[in-house]
Design a protein around this motif. Structure first.
Motif, PDB file in Angstrom:
ATOM      1  N   ASN A 243     -26.472  45.133   0.727  1.00 60.44           N
ATOM      2  CA  ASN A 243     -27.477  45.260   1.780  1.00 60.44           C
ATOM      3  C   ASN A 243     -28.847  44.748   1.357  1.00 60.44           C
ATOM      4  N   ASN A 244     -29.123  44.702   0.057  1.00 59.10           N
ATOM      5  CA  ASN A 244     -30.433  44.246  -0.418  1.00 59.10           C
ATOM      6  C   ASN A 244     -30.284  43.561  -1.777  1.00 59.10           C
TER       7      ASN A 244
ATOM      8  N   TYR B 248     -35.034  41.371  -3.346  1.00 64.02           N
ATOM      9  CA  TYR B 248     -36.123  42.126  -2.714  1.00 64.02           C
ATOM     10  C   TYR B 248     -36.782  41.297  -1.622  1.00 64.02           C
ATOM     11  N   ARG B 249     -37.066  41.950  -0.513  1.00 59.08           N
ATOM     12  CA  ARG B 249     -37.730  41.281   0.603  1.00 59.08           C
ATOM     13  C   ARG B 249     -39.239  41.443   0.464  1.00 59.08           C
TER      14      ARG B 249
ATOM     15  N   GLU C  20     -39.291  47.727  -0.993  1.00 59.27           N
ATOM     16  CA  GLU C  20     -37.966  48.358  -1.006  1.00 59.27           C
ATOM     17  C   GLU C  20     -37.446  48.279  -2.433  1.00 59.27           C
TER      18      GLU C  20
ATOM     19  N   ASN D  50     -34.403  49.416  -5.356  1.00 61.63           N
ATOM     20  CA  ASN D  50     -33.029  49.874  -5.525  1.00 61.63           C
ATOM     21  C   ASN D  50     -33.039  51.282  -6.106  1.00 61.63           C
TER      22      ASN D  50
ATOM     23  N   GLU E 172     -28.766  35.210  -0.498  1.00 55.29           N
ATOM     24  CA  GLU E 172     -28.342  36.606  -0.630  1.00 55.29           C
ATOM     25  C   GLU E 172     -26.844  36.708  -0.881  1.00 55.29           C
TER      26      GLU E 172
END
Length: 155
Positions: free
Chosen positions: A50-51, A54-55, A64, A66, A121
């Motif tokens: 899902n990530n 990093y955005r 955000e 982990n 991603e």
């Protein structure tokens, strides 16, 4: 008079024994408990899916991050020797990303695999799964289903 150079015995310092021992202890205490449990393992894989990268954030927003177990696992997976390590090669800018294998020495050629992905991603997550598989094999960990089945979104 023929003098041969003295050969010194290998020492713990030369073998970097202290670092290796501490690294193995940290891995067994803080990472492996999350990988042995199939539910925790699938949660870590889903979290990374899902990530994977990093955005960006807006001013005043916290980034955000982990979870602690995933951060430790990522740090451990990234600290592997360069020879044979997987990397991302952008074969068509912003359109296609290919998995490459590093040669392990400066000036060598990165060997491209047949694996291509439409987004960075997806490529990041594929490399994560490859490194995780190798890590689990090194520690002799079995789990109920193959890691590749975790590749789909929302595993």
């Amino acid at each position: 008079m023929n003098r041969r150079p003295k050969s010194h015995p290998k020492t713990a310092l030369q073998d970097d024994y202290a670092f290796t021992a501490v690294d193995d202890y940290d891995t067994r205490m803080y990472i492996l408990p999350h990988l042995i449990d199939p539910r925790k393992l699938s949660e870590l894989i889903a979290e990374h899916r899902n990530n994977p990268v990093y955005r960006g954030t807006r001013p005043g927003q916290p980034p955000e991050m982990n979870s602690e177990p995933l951060r430790r696992l990522l740090d451990r997976l990234r600290a592997t020797p360069q020879t044979g390590k997987h990397t991302i090669v952008e074969t068509r800018p912003w359109e296609e990303y290919t998995i490459g294998v590093l040669p392990g020495f400066r000036g060598g050629t990165v060997e491209l695999t047949e694996e291509t992905y439409p987004t960075r991603e997806d490529a990041e997550h594929a490399i994560f799964l490859k490194r995780l598989t190798a890590f689990l094999e090194a520690y002799g960990i079995d789990f109920p289903r193959p890691v590749s089945s975790f590749n789909e979104r929302g595993a």
